[in-house]
Design a protein around this motif. Structure first.
Motif, PDB file in Angstrom:
ATOM      1  N   GLY A  12      69.596 -30.023  30.659  1.00 46.36           N
ATOM      2  CA  GLY A  12      70.675 -30.630  29.883  1.00 46.36           C
ATOM      3  C   GLY A  12      70.254 -32.057  29.579  1.00 46.36           C
ATOM      4  O   GLY A  12      69.100 -32.293  29.197  1.00 46.36           O
ATOM      5  N   GLY A  13      71.166 -32.996  29.883  1.00 43.02           N
ATOM      6  CA  GLY A  13      70.889 -34.374  29.516  1.00 43.02           C
ATOM      7  C   GLY A  13      70.199 -35.156  30.605  1.00 43.02           C
ATOM      8  O   GLY A  13      69.154 -34.753  31.110  1.00 43.02           O
ATOM      9  N   VAL A  14      70.779 -36.224  31.003  1.00 40.46           N
ATOM     10  CA  VAL A  14      70.114 -37.272  31.773  1.00 40.46           C
ATOM     11  C   VAL A  14      69.446 -36.757  33.046  1.00 40.46           C
ATOM     12  O   VAL A  14      68.250 -36.961  33.268  1.00 40.46           O
ATOM     13  N   CYS A  50      72.799 -34.251  18.614  1.00 41.33           N
ATOM     14  CA  CYS A  50      72.239 -33.309  19.609  1.00 41.33           C
ATOM     15  C   CYS A  50      71.864 -34.103  20.863  1.00 41.33           C
ATOM     16  O   CYS A  50      70.680 -34.423  21.068  1.00 41.33           O
ATOM     17  N   PRO A  51      72.855 -34.416  21.691  1.00 40.83           N
ATOM     18  CA  PRO A  51      72.622 -35.350  22.800  1.00 40.83           C
ATOM     19  C   PRO A  51      71.542 -34.942  23.790  1.00 40.83           C
ATOM     20  O   PRO A  51      70.694 -35.756  24.150  1.00 40.83           O
ATOM     21  N   ASP A  52      71.529 -33.662  24.208  1.00 37.97           N
ATOM     22  CA  ASP A  52      70.544 -33.300  25.230  1.00 37.97           C
ATOM     23  C   ASP A  52      69.137 -33.224  24.646  1.00 37.97           C
ATOM     24  O   ASP A  52      68.166 -33.617  25.301  1.00 37.97           O
ATOM     25  N   ILE A  53      69.029 -32.771  23.393  1.00 38.23           N
ATOM     26  CA  ILE A  53      67.726 -32.799  22.718  1.00 38.23           C
ATOM     27  C   ILE A  53      67.232 -34.247  22.644  1.00 38.23           C
ATOM     28  O   ILE A  53      66.092 -34.558  23.020  1.00 38.23           O
ATOM     29  N   GLY A  69      70.559 -43.783  30.488  1.00 38.70           N
ATOM     30  CA  GLY A  69      69.882 -42.488  30.535  1.00 38.70           C
ATOM     31  C   GLY A  69      69.884 -41.821  29.169  1.00 38.70           C
ATOM     32  O   GLY A  69      68.994 -41.054  28.830  1.00 38.70           O
ATOM     33  N   TRP A  70      70.891 -42.122  28.384  1.00 39.02           N
ATOM     34  CA  TRP A  70      70.951 -41.574  27.012  1.00 39.02           C
ATOM     35  C   TRP A  70      70.807 -42.738  26.033  1.00 39.02           C
ATOM     36  O   TRP A  70      70.908 -43.901  26.410  1.00 39.02           O
ATOM     37  N   GLY A  71      70.506 -42.389  24.753  1.00 39.07           N
ATOM     38  CA  GLY A  71      70.323 -43.456  23.770  1.00 39.07           C
ATOM     39  C   GLY A  71      69.043 -44.232  24.040  1.00 39.07           C
ATOM     40  O   GLY A  71      68.317 -43.974  25.002  1.00 39.07           O
ATOM     41  N   ALA A 152      86.464 -30.029  22.755  1.00 37.76           N
ATOM     42  CA  ALA A 152      85.029 -29.892  22.475  1.00 37.76           C
ATOM     43  C   ALA A 152      84.308 -30.781  23.489  1.00 37.76           C
ATOM     44  O   ALA A 152      84.890 -31.743  24.006  1.00 37.76           O
ATOM     45  N   PHE A 153      83.066 -30.473  23.760  1.00 38.45           N
ATOM     46  CA  PHE A 153      82.395 -31.123  24.874  1.00 38.45           C
ATOM     47  C   PHE A 153      82.464 -32.652  24.830  1.00 38.45           C
ATOM     48  O   PHE A 153      82.891 -33.300  25.786  1.00 38.45           O
ATOM     49  N   GLN A 154      82.047 -33.245  23.718  1.00 39.14           N
ATOM     50  CA  GLN A 154      81.977 -34.709  23.708  1.00 39.14           C
ATOM     51  C   GLN A 154      83.362 -35.341  23.767  1.00 39.14           C
ATOM     52  O   GLN A 154      83.523 -36.449  24.272  1.00 39.14           O
TER      53      GLN A 154
END
Ligand code: FO1
Length: 316
Positions: A12-14, A50-53, A69-71, A152-154
Motif C-alpha cells: 500500500g502506501g507509506v 493514485c496515492p499508493d502508486i 512518507g507521502w508526497g 470513499a477512502f480518501q
C-alpha cells in the motif's frame, strides 16, 4: 548475490513502501515486481490521484518527504493556498510539484495509455529502476462503511481523519477488475515467484489487491511471506489499530496473522511480539522474529534481507 529469484511484493502506501524500498535496494529490477494498491485512488480537482502508486515511486526514487512518507520532499503549497483562497477544496494536500505528477498521469491516460503504462512512464521519468504496477488497470475503489455512513477512502482517511468508527470495508468494482498485464505475466513466469506482503494495512491496503478476482487463490499457491504492520499492539502509521478495535478485533500481530491465514506461509513479527510466535506457528505459519520497525534506509534493507533469507528457506 542471489540465485535467479523472482519476488512479487504487494504494497500500500507509506509502511509498505519502506519494505519495497529495502527489497529494491537488494534485488535487481529483473528480480522484483512491486504491486501497488489502487483502492485509494480517486479523481480530485479533475485529476487522477493514485496515492499508493505515487508513494512507491517517490520512495523508490528517493524523492518522498521523509516525515510524511507521502508526497515530495521540499514541497511547496502555493497552488493549495491559492485554491483555498478561491474557496476550492484544499483538504487533500497536493503540493506544487506533486501536482505535476497528477497532471502528467492525466495526460498519459487521456492519450490512451493504461494505468500500468502511465505508471511505468512516471517511474522511469523519476529514475525508478524497479517495476511498479497497479494491481489492476481497471478502477477499484475502497469504500469504508462507518457509523456515520460510507466514505470513499480518501474522504475517510484524510478529510474525516479516520475518526468515524469503521464497521466494514468494501471494494467497489472489484469483480470487474483483472490483474494488471505485468502482474499476470510475472505470475506466469518461471521460476515461480515468491510473494512478500509488505507491512501495509491488511484491511485497507492489502485486501483491495486480494479482491481482484482470482488473485488471492493464485498467490496462495505460491510461497507467501507477510510482515506484520502491528507492533506491540499499535500500528506504526495509519488507522490499522483503531479500525481493528472498531471491528471488534484484538489489536495484535496475531490477529493480522489470522487475517492472512490460508494465504501466508510465513509471518514476520517484531521482537516486541515474540511471545505471540508460538500461537502464530499454531496457525500453520513459520514465524520470523526480528526488528520490523523501519526508521532509516539501513533498517529497510535489513528487514528486506531478513525476508529474503526467510524465503530462501522456502526454496529448500
Ligand atoms: N495523507 C494525508 O493524511 N493528508 C493529505 O492531505 C494527503 C494528501 C496526499 C496527496 C497525494 C498523495 O499521493 C498522498 C496523499 N496523502 C495524504 C496520503 C494518502 O492519503 C495515503 O498515503 C494513502 O492513500 C494511504 O496509504
Amino acid at each position: 548475490m542471489s540465485s535467479a529469484r523472482r519476488v512479487l511484493a504487494i504494497s500500500g502506501g507509506v509502511g509498505g513502501a519502506k519494505l519495497a524500498f529495502g527489497l529494491a535496494a537488494l534485488l535487481d529490477p529483473a528480480e522484483l515486481l512491486i504491486v501497488a494498491n489502487t483502492g485509494d485512488d480517486f479523481e480530485h480537482l479533475g485529476l487522477p490521484i493514485c496515492p499508493d502508486i505515487d508513494t512507491l515511486i517517490y520512495t523508490l526514487g528517493g524523492l518522498a518527504d521523509p516525515l510524511r512518507g507521502w508526497g515530495l520532499a521540499g514541497e511547496t503549497w502555493q497552488c493549495m493556498g491559492a485554491l483555498g483562497a478561491l474557496g476550492g477544496p484544499d483538504w487533500f494536500r497536493l503540493g506544487d510539484r506533486d501536482l505535476a505528477t497528477h497532471l502528467q498521469r492525466g495526460a498519459l491516460l487521456r492519450s490512451g495509455l493504461s494505468l500500468s503504462e502511465a505508471t511505468a512512464r512516471l517511474g522511469a521519468a523519476l529514475g525508478v529502476r524497479h517495476a511498479i504496477v497497479p494491481m489492476s488497470d481497471a478502477p477499484v475503489r475502497t469504500l469504508v462503511d462507518t457509523d456515520r455512513g460510507t466514505f470513499a477512502f480518501q474522504e475517510y482517511f484524510v478529510r474525516e481523519r479516520c475518526e468515524p468508527p469503521v464497521r466494514g470495508v468494501r471494494f467497489d468494482n472489484a469483480a470487474a477488475a483483472r490483474p494488471a498485464p505485468a502482474l499476470r505475466d510475472w505470475l506466469a513466469g518461471s521460476p515461480q515467484p515468491v510473494v512478500v506482503i509488505c507491512p501495509s494495512n491488511p484491511w485497507l491496503s492489502v485486501d483491495p489487491v486480494l479482491a481482484v478476482p482470482g488473485l488471492r487463490e493464485r498467490l496462495a499457491a505460491l510461497p507467501v511471506v507477510a510482515v506484520s504492520p502491528i507492533v506491540g499492539g499499535r500500528a506504526i502509521k495509519g488507522p490499522a489499530a483503531k479500525m481493528m478495535a472498531e471491528l471488534g478485533l484484538p489489536v495484535s500481530a496475531l490477529e493480522v496473522a489470522r487475517h492472512y491465514r490460508g494465504l501466508a506461509d510465513a509471518f514476520v513479527i517484531d521482537r516486541e511480539d515474540e511471545a505471540q510466535g508460538d500461537t502464530i506457528r499454531a496457525l500453520g505459519m513459520r514465524v520470523l522474529v526480528t526488528d520490523t520497525v523501519m526508521s532509516d534506509a539501513a533498517s529497510k534493507r535489513r528487514l528486506a534481507a531478513d525476508v529474503l533469507a526467510l524465503m530462501d528457506t522456502f526454496g529448500a
